[in-house]
Scaffold this active site. Structure first.
Site, PDB file in Angstrom:
ATOM      1  N   ALA A   1      42.481  60.483  45.711  1.00 23.01           N
ATOM      2  CA  ALA A   1      43.146  60.050  44.815  1.00 23.01           C
ATOM      3  C   ALA A   1      44.534  60.795  45.163  1.00 23.01           C
ATOM      4  CB  ALA A   1      43.046  59.640  43.892  1.00 23.01           C
TER       5      ALA A   1
ATOM      6  N   ARG B   1      37.863  41.931  22.425  1.00 22.93           N
ATOM      7  CA  ARG B   1      38.070  40.943  21.250  1.00 22.93           C
ATOM      8  C   ARG B   1      37.734  41.103  20.022  1.00 22.93           C
ATOM      9  NH1 ARG B   1      36.515  36.568  24.950  1.00 22.93           N
ATOM     10  NH2 ARG B   1      34.208  36.752  25.083  1.00 22.93           N
TER      11      ARG B   1
ATOM     12  N   LYS C   1      38.663  36.592  40.650  1.00 20.53           N
ATOM     13  CA  LYS C   1      38.669  35.482  41.487  1.00 20.53           C
ATOM     14  C   LYS C   1      39.673  34.187  41.428  1.00 20.53           C
ATOM     15  CE  LYS C   1      34.900  35.621  41.138  1.00 20.53           C
ATOM     16  NZ  LYS C   1      34.179  35.810  39.922  1.00 20.53           N
TER      17      LYS C   1
ATOM     18  N   VAL D   1      36.383  39.154  45.181  1.00 19.35           N
ATOM     19  CA  VAL D   1      35.496  39.113  46.252  1.00 19.35           C
ATOM     20  C   VAL D   1      34.526  40.045  46.839  1.00 19.35           C
ATOM     21  CG1 VAL D   1      35.520  37.629  48.465  1.00 19.35           C
ATOM     22  CG2 VAL D   1      37.382  37.420  47.166  1.00 19.35           C
TER      23      VAL D   1
ATOM     24  N   LYS E   1      36.404  32.277  46.261  1.00 21.39           N
ATOM     25  CA  LYS E   1      36.566  33.835  47.144  1.00 21.39           C
ATOM     26  C   LYS E   1      36.746  33.416  48.081  1.00 21.39           C
ATOM     27  CE  LYS E   1      33.053  35.637  44.094  1.00 21.39           C
ATOM     28  NZ  LYS E   1      31.043  36.084  43.956  1.00 21.39           N
TER      29      LYS E   1
END
Length: 430
Positions: free
Chosen positions: A34, A46, A107, A134, A207
């Site tokens: 990177a 949660r 998606k 996807v 997708k």
């Protein structure tokens, strides 16, 4: 030292925890690729106390997921919550509005709201990435958006749901019925307690909508999708297909022409000579046909913490490198608003299975309906009577218009001879 790319992570389920594990395990390699480190700085979920197998005490905990969009340390927000609307969409909108790039595996949200979010990201000079939405860890979005960018794509199609493919290939291998295999898939964790989105084709349709937009330069058009799932596929259909030299797979198929954008998720008979016939288990596979590159096949694990986390972190690496190109390979304003193609004008071969009463004249009635509608029959198979006095009749048609098959089935609708709805499956050509 180069400043790290700092991540706020929403959702600590299997994929969210997988992202943390992947960055922990491959952090040095990721930083080299990177050009700068990538680190998680804040998380939200949660249940703070749940054991997820990773140490989250080193990150800022945020009770309100929406507040991640304004977290002062974060450059990028990663959303792994799910759902087409609600908290996920609110977080996406708020993140882009607050100057933070956005990565998601969602998606459903991208299929329904991708155009809006892409426009917002481009206007703000931010990145919107959704490789993990996807086919899990399979780099099909990057392949279409970048690797095949110079090509006109004629068609994109494939196996887009691992749950359905697991069920169909298991039925094929063991000769068991759908309900039995579905229950096993639920026990093994391949299927949800409510599997409707998977087995009714909705997940695959989300997708396919994303792939079609990338492939053809059109605005996402999920509302134009024709969707049929696999819940009515029988073991007898699997056996008939095998006898004819095919395997049954749930395929998403899309193409674009002067007649409009065609998008359909539907069970198909796939010839054994085609690579998709040999994709088994929960694997995903996507085929794209380019006018210069030819046929491309992308295949691999379509779900799971490792593969999906891999796709998420690949998007983060792109952002760390400064790759902020249009989410759909061309500016959102340049995406065409597609008209829906008329499926009745399409031609092909079909497999149609009937469950009928075991009595004289039934075959003649079916044949007459096909004849009157202009359907040419290539072969007809009838199997022996079952305990309830019904028999299975399966027809394979010659090449012809889909509208003719639809007309024949309409003629037979309501017939006293039929004891169940016919099952119509297309035969993959090309």
């Amino acid at each position: 030292m180069t400043e790290p790319l700092r991540i706020a992570l929403a959702g600590l389920g299997t994929v969210g925890a997988g992202v943390i594990r992947l960055i922990d395990a491959n952090g040095e390699l990721i930083a080299r690729r990177a050009g700068r480190p990538i680190e998680v700085v804040a998380v939200s979920a949660r249940d703070r106390a749940k054991d997820r197998g990773v140490d989250i005490s080193r990150f800022d905990w945020v009770d309100d997921t929406a507040a991640l969009a304004q977290h002062p340390k974060a450059d990028v927000v990663v959303e792994l919550v799910g759902g087409s609307d609600g908290p996920a969409l609110a977080l996406a909108r708020a993140s882009l509005a607050n100057g933070k790039s956005f990565v998601t595996a969602n998606k459903a949200m991208i299929a329904h709201h991708g155009l809006e979010l892409a426009s917002a990201a481009e206007d703000a000079g931010l990145a919107l990435k959704f490789e993990a939405a996807v086919a899990g860890g399979v780099p099909v979005i990057k392949g279409l958006r970048e690797g095949a960018a110079a090509n006109e794509i004629a068609r994109v199609y494939g196996i887009l749901n691992g749950t359905c493919n697991f069920i169909l290939s298991k039925m094929e291998a063991e000769g068991r019925d759908f309900a039995d295999i579905l229950a096993e898939a639920q026990r093994l964790g391949y299927a949800e307690a409510d599997p409707s989105f998977d087995i009714d084709g909705v997940d695959a349709a989300h997708k396919l909508s994303i792939l079609a937009s990338l492939a053809f330069g059109t605005q996402p058009a999920f509302d134009q999708m024709a969707i049929t799932g696999v819940r009515h596929v029988m073991a007898a259909d699997i056996a008939e297909a095998a006898a004819l030299g095919y395997r049954i797979r749930l395929l998403g198929v899309a193409d674009a022409s002067a007649g409009g954008l065609f998008q359909r998720v539907h069970p198909h008979l796939v010839p054994l000579s085609h690579p998709l016939a040999h994709v088994t288990g929960s694997t995903n596979a996507v085929v794209a046909e380019g006018n210069f590159v030819g046929r491309l096949l992308f295949q691999g694990a379509g779900a799971g913490d490792g593969p999906t986390a891999s796709a998420v972190v690949a998007d983060l690496i792109d952002i760390a490198r400064g790759e902020f190109g249009p989410p759909y390979a061309m500016p959102a304003a340049a995406l065409a608003a597609p008209a829906a193609a008329d499926t009745g004008e399409r031609t092909g071969r079909a497999y149609v299975r009937f469950t009928v009463a075991d009595k004289v004249g039934v075959l003649a009635e079916i044949a007459a309906a096909m004849r009157d509608a202009g359907v040419s029959i290539e072969s007809l198979m009838q199997r022996g009577a079952s305990a309830d006095g019904t028999v299975l009749v399966a027809i394979v048609t010659h090449e012809g218009p889909e509208s003719a098959v639809a007309a024949a089935l309409a003629k037979l609708r309501g017939s006293a001879s039929l004891t169940g709805e016919p099952m119509w499956m297309h035969i993959l050509g090309g």
